[in-house]
Design an enzyme around this catalytic site. Structure first.
Site: not given
Length: 220
Positions: A64, A131
């Site tokens: 992590g 996007h």
């Protein structure tokens, strides 16, 4: 497109033996991978680490901590291991998006058109890369963290649980964006920001999960 991701089943070695590695292992098994085992120089009691990494196996780094994940990922590649991404079957990745090697995508992640996600990045459950975003290597998105379109995020940065980023914002390297923060302007390298809108605060020592010392790890 992601032609480097092999089709399971295959044999997978997970570098990292602590809590997050169990999450990655469960997803990999769901996809049909056979888990050969875990490599960790200081594993928890519930893990018996591998003494040898099978040459035919694939690998992923499941740590992590962003800088530590970057270090181990580099060592694994130096050894010539075949590093793969693990993508939960409920995740949605655009055909025009690019995932570089060693990413982990959890449940209900969305990566939209023309986005680029750097090596070793972790996208936790429900997170969104919209996007035309450029996400650097070894970034972590907490659960439900989201970017709008055309966002740039530098290497080793973390977005906390539920953090969001406005369109076209640029976040530097090694930043910490607090849980629930709303990033409405550019963020400099090394900054910690919190709140709505997100504002910089002094760096503070955060409580860390157990981290192994990989500097002398004998097995790669």
């Amino acid at each position: 497109m992601n032609p480097d991701v092999p089709r399971p089943p295959g044999t997978l070695v997970i570098f990292g033996g602590w809590f997050f590695s169990r999450v990655v292992a469960e997803t990999a098994e769901l996809l049909g991978w056979t888990i050969a085992g875990f490599v960790d120089p200081d594993p928890p009691g519930w893990v018996t680490p591998l003494r040898h990494v099978p040459d035919e196996s694939f690998a992923i780094v499941a740590i992590g901590n962003n800088p530590q994940r970057a270090f181990v990922h580099g060592k694994v590649l130096e050894r010539g291991r075949r590093v793969v991404s693990i993508i939960h079957p409920t995740a949605s990745v655009s055909q025009s998006a690019v995932l570089e090697k060693g990413c982990y995508l959890a449940e209900y992640v969305t990566v939209r058109s023309a986005a680029v996600v750097g090596s070793g990045t972790i996208l936790n459950s429900g997170s969104v890369v919209s996007h035309d975003c450029q996400i650097g290597p070894f970034v972590t998105f907490g659960p439900n963290a989201a970017t709008s379109g055309h966002v740039s995020i530098g290497a080793r940065t973390t977005l906390g649980v539920g953090a969001c980023v406005r369109p076209h914002a640029k976040i530097g390297c090694d930043c910490e964006v607090g849980a629930g923060a709303a990033v409405a302007c550019d963020i400099r390298d090394g900054s910690t920001v919190v709140g709505v809108p997100a504002r910089a605060i002094p760096k503070r020592s955060a409580k860390q999960d157990k981290q192994s010392d990989w500097s002398a790890n004998p097995i790669w």
